[in-house]
Write a protein that holds these residues in place. Sequence first.
Motif, PDB file in Angstrom:
ATOM      1  N   LYS A  91       0.828  -1.208   0.000  1.00 19.78           N
ATOM      2  CA  LYS A  91       0.000   0.000   0.000  1.00 19.78           C
ATOM      3  C   LYS A  91       0.858   1.252   0.000  1.00 19.78           C
ATOM      4  O   LYS A  91       0.561   2.227  -0.705  1.00 19.78           O
ATOM      5  N   LEU A  92       1.928   1.244   0.783  1.00 15.75           N
ATOM      6  CA  LEU A  92       2.843   2.391   0.798  1.00 15.75           C
ATOM      7  C   LEU A  92       3.443   2.627  -0.589  1.00 15.75           C
ATOM      8  O   LEU A  92       3.540   3.774  -1.047  1.00 15.75           O
ATOM      9  N   ALA A  93       3.835   1.544  -1.245  1.00 19.59           N
ATOM     10  CA  ALA A  93       4.437   1.663  -2.573  1.00 19.59           C
ATOM     11  C   ALA A  93       3.441   2.196  -3.592  1.00 19.59           C
ATOM     12  O   ALA A  93       3.805   2.965  -4.486  1.00 19.59           O
TER      13      ALA A  93
ATOM     14  N   GLY B 133       4.755   5.780  -3.913  1.00 20.90           N
ATOM     15  CA  GLY B 133       5.782   5.447  -4.890  1.00 20.90           C
ATOM     16  C   GLY B 133       6.823   4.516  -4.307  1.00 20.90           C
ATOM     17  O   GLY B 133       7.026   4.456  -3.091  1.00 20.90           O
ATOM     18  N   ARG B 134       7.494   3.786  -5.191  1.00 22.33           N
ATOM     19  CA  ARG B 134       8.491   2.811  -4.738  1.00 22.33           C
ATOM     20  C   ARG B 134       9.675   3.502  -4.063  1.00 22.33           C
ATOM     21  O   ARG B 134      10.185   3.064  -3.033  1.00 22.33           O
ATOM     22  N   LYS B 135      10.109   4.597  -4.642  1.00 20.55           N
ATOM     23  CA  LYS B 135      11.285   5.306  -4.131  1.00 20.55           C
ATOM     24  C   LYS B 135      11.036   5.874  -2.733  1.00 20.55           C
ATOM     25  O   LYS B 135      11.827   5.650  -1.807  1.00 20.55           O
TER      26      LYS B 135
ATOM     27  N   LYS C 243      -8.352   2.912  -9.596  1.00 20.70           N
ATOM     28  CA  LYS C 243      -8.030   2.771  -8.188  1.00 20.70           C
ATOM     29  C   LYS C 243      -7.175   1.526  -7.976  1.00 20.70           C
ATOM     30  O   LYS C 243      -7.246   0.560  -8.712  1.00 20.70           O
ATOM     31  N   ASP C 244      -6.348   1.587  -6.905  1.00 29.49           N
ATOM     32  CA  ASP C 244      -5.545   0.429  -6.564  1.00 29.49           C
ATOM     33  C   ASP C 244      -6.451  -0.725  -6.151  1.00 29.49           C
ATOM     34  O   ASP C 244      -7.543  -0.536  -5.607  1.00 29.49           O
ATOM     35  N   ALA C 245      -5.981  -1.933  -6.391  1.00 22.90           N
ATOM     36  CA  ALA C 245      -6.798  -3.116  -6.130  1.00 22.90           C
ATOM     37  C   ALA C 245      -7.020  -3.305  -4.635  1.00 22.90           C
ATOM     38  O   ALA C 245      -6.123  -3.088  -3.819  1.00 22.90           O
TER      39      ALA C 245
ATOM     40  N   ALA D 116      -0.505  -7.447  -4.144  1.00 25.04           N
ATOM     41  CA  ALA D 116      -0.264  -8.861  -4.386  1.00 25.04           C
ATOM     42  C   ALA D 116       1.085  -9.304  -3.820  1.00 25.04           C
ATOM     43  O   ALA D 116       1.200 -10.383  -3.223  1.00 25.04           O
ATOM     44  N   MET D 117       2.109  -8.483  -3.988  1.00 25.37           N
ATOM     45  CA  MET D 117       3.409  -8.831  -3.430  1.00 25.37           C
ATOM     46  C   MET D 117       3.368  -8.823  -1.905  1.00 25.37           C
ATOM     47  O   MET D 117       4.063  -9.614  -1.255  1.00 25.37           O
ATOM     48  N   SER D 118       2.567  -7.937  -1.323  1.00 21.45           N
ATOM     49  CA  SER D 118       2.397  -7.956   0.126  1.00 21.45           C
ATOM     50  C   SER D 118       1.840  -9.297   0.580  1.00 21.45           C
ATOM     51  O   SER D 118       2.318  -9.890   1.558  1.00 21.45           O
ATOM     52  N   LEU D 119       0.840  -9.797  -0.138  1.00 15.34           N
ATOM     53  CA  LEU D 119       0.248 -11.089   0.206  1.00 15.34           C
ATOM     54  C   LEU D 119       1.279 -12.215   0.086  1.00 15.34           C
ATOM     55  O   LEU D 119       1.354 -13.107   0.944  1.00 15.34           O
ATOM     56  N   CYS D 120       2.093 -12.163  -0.969  1.00 10.89           N
ATOM     57  CA  CYS D 120       3.123 -13.194  -1.161  1.00 10.89           C
ATOM     58  C   CYS D 120       4.142 -13.184  -0.029  1.00 10.89           C
ATOM     59  O   CYS D 120       4.501 -14.248   0.514  1.00 10.89           O
ATOM     60  N   PHE D 121       4.601 -12.007   0.358  1.00 10.81           N
ATOM     61  CA  PHE D 121       5.628 -11.945   1.395  1.00 10.81           C
ATOM     62  C   PHE D 121       5.059 -12.175   2.789  1.00 10.81           C
ATOM     63  O   PHE D 121       5.786 -12.638   3.679  1.00 10.81           O
TER      64      PHE D 121
END
Length: 549
Positions: free
Chosen positions: A173-175, A179-181, A333-335, A480-485
């Motif tokens: 969510k933060l990303a 943003g990623r940076k 909107k974000d998923a 999705a990556m949050s769920l994976c990690f």
Amino acid sequence: RRGTTRSSRYGMSVCTSFAGAKTVSLLASRRATVDRRRVSPPLPSRARASARVISPDLGPCMFNRSGGRVISGRGAHARRVSSSAADLESGGGEDRAPMLAPLDDDAVMWRVLPAVLVATLGAFSFGYHLGIVNPALEHLARDLGIAANVQLKGLVVSMVLVGATAGSLVAGKLADVFGRKKALIGVAAPLGVGSFLCSCAPNVETMLVGRLLCGLGIGASSNLVPMYIAEVSPEKVRGVLGSLNQLGICLGILVAVIAGLPLAGDPTHWHAMFLYAVAPAAAQFFFMSVVPESPVWLRRRGKVAEAETAETALWGAPDAAAEATAGDDKGEKDASVAELLAPANRKQITIGTMLFFLQQMTGINAVIYFSSAMFEAAGVQNAVAASVAVCAINLFGTLISGQALDRMGRKPLLTLSFVGMGTSCLIIAAAMSAQATWSLAGPVAVAGTLAYMVCFGLGAGPIPGLLSSEIFSPRIRGSAMSLCFVTHWVFNFVIGQAFLPVVEAVGGPTVFLGFAVMCVASVAFVQTQVLETKGKTLDTIQKEMLALN
């Protein structure tokens, strides 16, 4: 602008050093004639800054990430031409706007590498905080007055996993929002503050708070670092650059073990060990502020000018292919979490979460736990030397993986990795069973342990994180990556808590036989479910995943 200029100069010097006459020429149709007497108007400064080149006949030009200049004709299809061919056709180009030479793959990689290395500081901190408590635990427990309290010592170890689970949960969510940076800059704060609190902890409560903050930072970094690397890396070298994430983790663990060597002569050295961890966190905070933001995130947020600036800094010019597809999900909107489980995303979620589940269920924690005992049985009494050997061999396997990912592909390496890990587990199980009657049981178990660590570093270590950063669309990638990690950290914690009771109940050889069976199941899963992503753009991967759903 200063950072972009510096990056551009760096990229030009690299391009020059690679001796580049590497151009591909596809001339326009013979019917398209060029008037040699026509003079191009001067190029506007904003266009020059975004690396666009104006052709009087064919319109604005830009480069794509795979090298070469894509010229988009007014209403015509896109086609590649080299600047040298264009100048030759136009009579030498003396009166035309300056053309930028296309960057070859090596030049683009060296241009992207500094940003990737800065991001991997988060991976280094990840590994360092996982490795630091092993040599320091007994010493800090004695100083904090908890040497006889097994529960509190276990809590000091596991508090990082609790924080990491929470950190990986919010990182996506933060990303997506900041943003990623900026997210990577932000997570450096809990890493630095937590390390400082641990270094000067006068009591166990302060130590637990510090470990929790460190866990938040490494959990978020475990998500953000591969995400950022995947989005700034060209597809042809995304594998080798993505493997730097796992390499940073391995290096962090190794440095933590080496940093514990002075504990033998100075039991209070654990304070300095935690203080050392402030340095990579501070470096991540400051250096991430000068590298480019992910162009993928910028385009999705509608910040096209900023995206083109970032693409120019990273790849030498804006990405024409990205501009053509940027509007696919821009402004949406974000998923939500519920949407991640929708049929359109089910395949990706299954692959991402199952790979992390299988990574934990195929024995990595067990091999590390038993490594010291196996080395002692082989005559190596120095536990630190055994730990250094295990970490170093894992680092070696990861280095091999980095060289092979973009040549062999993800699926072959992952299959080879699980096959090797399963075979090693069988060897370890046999050696443990025959320990009382076979004089070579100790050395054979050590050989099996080292072989396991090489194979783990080859595929099962780096590839789940790399694939999870490739298979999701930008809209759901963060969540999705949050769920994976989260899957990774939850099963890491569960297996860590359940492992010793299971060993006491059924014995070590049986446990390793079970890990070998899980390796066979992992091979079957990889062969039937995992999509090969080698050499494909993120957009192509997403379309193929959508078709599989």
